[in-house]
Design a protein around this motif. Structure first.
Motif, PDB file in Angstrom:
ATOM      1  N   LEU A  82       0.834  -1.204   0.000  1.00 45.88           N
ATOM      2  CA  LEU A  82       0.000   0.000   0.000  1.00 45.88           C
ATOM      3  C   LEU A  82       0.871   1.257   0.000  1.00 45.88           C
ATOM      4  O   LEU A  82       0.603   2.207  -0.737  1.00 45.88           O
ATOM      5  CB  LEU A  82      -0.944   0.007   1.221  1.00 45.88           C
ATOM      6  N   LYS A  83       1.941   1.221   0.829  1.00 45.80           N
ATOM      7  CA  LYS A  83       2.812   2.406   0.885  1.00 45.80           C
ATOM      8  C   LYS A  83       3.552   2.598  -0.442  1.00 45.80           C
ATOM      9  O   LYS A  83       3.747   3.727  -0.888  1.00 45.80           O
ATOM     10  CB  LYS A  83       3.787   2.298   2.059  1.00 45.80           C
ATOM     11  N   VAL A  84       3.926   1.498  -1.062  1.00 45.11           N
ATOM     12  CA  VAL A  84       4.554   1.594  -2.389  1.00 45.11           C
ATOM     13  C   VAL A  84       3.566   2.213  -3.375  1.00 45.11           C
ATOM     14  O   VAL A  84       3.912   3.117  -4.147  1.00 45.11           O
ATOM     15  CB  VAL A  84       5.022   0.195  -2.883  1.00 45.11           C
ATOM     16  N   ALA A  85       2.305   1.749  -3.302  1.00 46.33           N
ATOM     17  CA  ALA A  85       1.277   2.286  -4.212  1.00 46.33           C
ATOM     18  C   ALA A  85       1.086   3.781  -3.980  1.00 46.33           C
ATOM     19  O   ALA A  85       0.866   4.539  -4.931  1.00 46.33           O
ATOM     20  CB  ALA A  85      -0.033   1.533  -4.010  1.00 46.33           C
ATOM     21  N   VAL A  86       1.179   4.221  -2.719  1.00 45.12           N
ATOM     22  CA  VAL A  86       1.075   5.653  -2.428  1.00 45.12           C
ATOM     23  C   VAL A  86       2.264   6.385  -3.048  1.00 45.12           C
ATOM     24  O   VAL A  86       2.091   7.400  -3.735  1.00 45.12           O
ATOM     25  CB  VAL A  86       1.007   5.911  -0.897  1.00 45.12           C
ATOM     26  N   SER A  87       3.461   5.844  -2.845  1.00 47.92           N
ATOM     27  CA  SER A  87       4.655   6.549  -3.344  1.00 47.92           C
ATOM     28  C   SER A  87       4.678   6.565  -4.875  1.00 47.92           C
ATOM     29  O   SER A  87       5.235   7.476  -5.480  1.00 47.92           O
ATOM     30  CB  SER A  87       5.930   5.923  -2.769  1.00 47.92           C
ATOM     31  N   GLU A  88       4.054   5.570  -5.489  1.00 47.01           N
ATOM     32  CA  GLU A  88       4.018   5.545  -6.961  1.00 47.01           C
ATOM     33  C   GLU A  88       2.804   6.270  -7.530  1.00 47.01           C
ATOM     34  O   GLU A  88       2.581   6.276  -8.742  1.00 47.01           O
ATOM     35  CB  GLU A  88       4.044   4.087  -7.456  1.00 47.01           C
ATOM     36  N   GLY A  89       1.996   6.839  -6.631  1.00 43.12           N
ATOM     37  CA  GLY A  89       0.866   7.652  -7.081  1.00 43.12           C
ATOM     38  C   GLY A  89      -0.375   6.867  -7.474  1.00 43.12           C
ATOM     39  O   GLY A  89      -1.315   7.428  -8.039  1.00 43.12           O
ATOM     40  N   HIS A  90      -0.424   5.567  -7.161  1.00 44.75           N
ATOM     41  CA  HIS A  90      -1.635   4.791  -7.457  1.00 44.75           C
ATOM     42  C   HIS A  90      -2.706   4.997  -6.396  1.00 44.75           C
ATOM     43  O   HIS A  90      -3.887   4.784  -6.635  1.00 44.75           O
ATOM     44  CB  HIS A  90      -1.311   3.296  -7.560  1.00 44.75           C
ATOM     45  N   ILE A  91      -2.262   5.365  -5.210  1.00 44.10           N
ATOM     46  CA  ILE A  91      -3.200   5.684  -4.126  1.00 44.10           C
ATOM     47  C   ILE A  91      -2.877   7.108  -3.674  1.00 44.10           C
ATOM     48  O   ILE A  91      -1.709   7.436  -3.447  1.00 44.10           O
ATOM     49  CB  ILE A  91      -3.038   4.704  -2.931  1.00 44.10           C
ATOM     50  N   ALA A  92      -3.916   7.952  -3.568  1.00 48.57           N
ATOM     51  CA  ALA A  92      -3.697   9.339  -3.154  1.00 48.57           C
ATOM     52  C   ALA A  92      -3.285   9.369  -1.680  1.00 48.57           C
ATOM     53  O   ALA A  92      -3.937   8.738  -0.839  1.00 48.57           O
ATOM     54  CB  ALA A  92      -4.955  10.157  -3.369  1.00 48.57           C
ATOM     55  N   ALA A  93      -2.206  10.101  -1.394  1.00 52.92           N
ATOM     56  CA  ALA A  93      -1.685  10.155  -0.027  1.00 52.92           C
ATOM     57  C   ALA A  93      -2.731  10.596   0.998  1.00 52.92           C
ATOM     58  O   ALA A  93      -2.823   9.986   2.070  1.00 52.92           O
ATOM     59  CB  ALA A  93      -0.453  11.055   0.028  1.00 52.92           C
ATOM     60  N   PRO A  94      -3.554  11.608   0.694  1.00 53.00           N
ATOM     61  CA  PRO A  94      -4.544  12.027   1.704  1.00 53.00           C
ATOM     62  C   PRO A  94      -5.537  10.905   2.054  1.00 53.00           C
ATOM     63  O   PRO A  94      -5.906  10.752   3.215  1.00 53.00           O
ATOM     64  CB  PRO A  94      -5.267  13.197   1.037  1.00 53.00           C
ATOM     65  N   ARG A  95      -5.937  10.131   1.056  1.00 53.05           N
ATOM     66  CA  ARG A  95      -6.864   9.027   1.329  1.00 53.05           C
ATOM     67  C   ARG A  95      -6.182   8.001   2.236  1.00 53.05           C
ATOM     68  O   ARG A  95      -6.788   7.461   3.147  1.00 53.05           O
ATOM     69  CB  ARG A  95      -7.293   8.342   0.022  1.00 53.05           C
ATOM     70  N   PHE A  96      -4.912   7.728   1.953  1.00 60.01           N
ATOM     71  CA  PHE A  96      -4.186   6.749   2.752  1.00 60.01           C
ATOM     72  C   PHE A  96      -4.040   7.248   4.189  1.00 60.01           C
ATOM     73  O   PHE A  96      -4.229   6.483   5.139  1.00 60.01           O
ATOM     74  CB  PHE A  96      -2.809   6.475   2.141  1.00 60.01           C
ATOM     75  N   GLU A  97      -3.754   8.546   4.349  1.00 57.85           N
ATOM     76  CA  GLU A  97      -3.648   9.116   5.704  1.00 57.85           C
ATOM     77  C   GLU A  97      -4.977   9.028   6.437  1.00 57.85           C
ATOM     78  O   GLU A  97      -5.030   8.707   7.620  1.00 57.85           O
ATOM     79  CB  GLU A  97      -3.185  10.582   5.634  1.00 57.85           C
ATOM     80  N   ARG A  98      -6.060   9.293   5.717  1.00 59.48           N
ATOM     81  CA  ARG A  98      -7.372   9.223   6.380  1.00 59.48           C
ATOM     82  C   ARG A  98      -7.704   7.786   6.750  1.00 59.48           C
ATOM     83  O   ARG A  98      -8.306   7.534   7.798  1.00 59.48           O
ATOM     84  CB  ARG A  98      -8.453   9.835   5.476  1.00 59.48           C
ATOM     85  N   PHE A  99      -7.301   6.856   5.888  1.00 56.69           N
ATOM     86  CA  PHE A  99      -7.491   5.447   6.228  1.00 56.69           C
ATOM     87  C   PHE A  99      -6.792   5.143   7.552  1.00 56.69           C
ATOM     88  O   PHE A  99      -7.368   4.506   8.443  1.00 56.69           O
ATOM     89  CB  PHE A  99      -6.953   4.531   5.119  1.00 56.69           C
TER      90      PHE A  99
END
Ligand SMILES: Nc1nc2c(ncn2[C@@H]2O[C@H](COP(=O)(O)OP(=O)(O)OP(=O)(O)O)[C@@H](O)[C@H]2O)c(=O)[nH]1
Ligand SMILES: [Mg+2]
Ligand SMILES: [Zn+2]
Length: 360
Positions: free
Chosen positions: A333-350
């Protein structure tokens, strides 16, 4: 968001309300049984629950000469909690009626007390069930047989992305498609328009449909088309204008609306019970009571994860099976965030929601 602690006094109050509720329910199921024995009911037929007040339910006849008429009903004791949108088997009052029973009604039924009281005897299978957390985090059913959820937000009361995320997780868990509807578009100025556009863009990017409307400006043809033949429920914070939208789409609905409070700009919890209305085009629209915040909720981590649609391709790919998706190496998931597949704000809210899950 800390776990809400009740004082002794509050606990007693809750207990007393609970006991009163049980006593009332017992009285009503006793009166349901009495009615079933009284010979004042017609034959069993299909009905539609259009509103639910405490232990009493408004049922619309779906067949026979009463078709379309609404009757206040009691329910048999063995039935599970019924909600707006439920299809049921019920027995209407006979034309001679059982008016005396109407005295038991807590609020006037839509059809008027002279029509007497019916009895619901069975619940037909549900195609979907919308639940939402009560102030104590317990999931409570709100409406059933829903095809589409309109998640209403507005520039005021200001939406929080966390709240939108939570609603969307709830939609994903229920398996009902949501559309995010921005109401009060007439109030947008340059600043709030930019904020709302940015907020909606986050959700459009992961595949959610959005719409912009204004109950005040009218012209809700787009919304009418969206509803079509479906059963649609309006959900969202108190004060965003759900009932106002219903009143524009269906002037006969005459749902009560109230201004949001001056300082806090929060809604006033005007609508207190979910109610179903028929659209002229054949669809159905359910107005539901708004909430101010979700509070705790009893979903587990796996459920929360499954509520984030864009996380799905990466689940199960972390190096460690019990990965908490925080500091662990090889977190997919963190890799997906760093590669821009998951938006960082959504991941932080998760992560925020995850930390606040109510763990036993
Ligand atoms: N300017 C503007 N005000 C609106 C619009 N829609 C609703 N309002 C106002 O917003 C306030 C709240 O509207 P309601 O329809 O009661 O909101 P609700 O979502 O049903 O609130 P609850 O029943 O408490 O959940 C009222 O004062 C409405 O007149 C809109 O499109 N534009
Ligand atoms: Mg309302
Ligand atoms: Zn991970």
């Amino acid at each position: 968001m800390s776990k809400r602690k009740l004082s002794r006094q509050q606990t007693h109050r809750v207990q007393r309300i609970q006991e009163e509720r049980i006593a009332r329910a017992a009285k009503r199921s006793a009166s349901a049984d009495a009615l079933l024995d009284s010979g004042t009911l017609g034959a069993e037929q299909e009905g539609l629950v259009i509103a639910h007040y405490g232990t009493q339910i408004d049922v619309e006849a779906q067949q026979g000469e009463n078709r379309g008429q609404v009757f206040r009903c009691h329910m048999r004791a063995n039935l599970e909690h019924l909600v707006t949108g439920d299809r049921v088997i019920w027995q209407p009052p006979t034309p001679a009626g059982n008016t005396a029973e109407a005295d038991l009604a807590e609020t006037a039924p839509i059809a008027g007390p002279e029509t007497g009281i019916g009895v619901i005897t069975a619940l037909l299978p549900r195609s979907s069930l919308l639940v939402r957390p009560d102030p104590y985090g317990k999931l409570k059913p709100v409406a059933s047989n829903i095809d589409l959820i309109l998640l209403v937000i507005a520039p005021y009361p200001e939406p929080s992305a966390l709240l939108v995320d939570r609603y969307l997780v709830a939609c994903e868990l229920t398996g009902i498609k949501p559309v995010i509807l921005l109401n009060k578009a007439d109030l947008l100025d340059a600043e709030s328009r930019a904020a709302m556009d940015a907020l909606l863009a986050q959700y459009e990017a992961i595949g959610y449909a959005t719409r912009r409307v204004s109950a005040s400006a009218g012209q809700l043809e787009d919304m009418q088309t969206l509803i079509g033949q479906q059963t649609v429920v309006l959900v969202g914070q108190s004060g965003v204008g759900k009932s106002s939208l219903v009143n524009v789409l269906l002037p006969d609905a005459a749902q009560r609306v109230a201004e949001i409070s001056g300082n806090s700009r929060l809604g006033q919890h005007t609508t207190t019970t979910a109610r179903l209305f028929h659209m002229p085009g054949g669809g159905h629209l359910i107005d539901s009571p708004g909430i101010r915040e979700f509070g705790l909720w009893h979903v587990d981590e796996a459920q929360l994860l499954s509520g984030y649609v864009e996380f799905q391709p990466f689940l199960g790919q972390c190096r460690f099976r019990n990965c908490a998706h925080r500091e662990e190496p090889g977190c997919a998931l963190k890799v997906a965030v760093s590669e821009g597949h998951i938006a960082a704000p959504r991941f932080e809210r998760f992560q925020t929601l995850r930390q606040n899950l109510d763990r036993p």
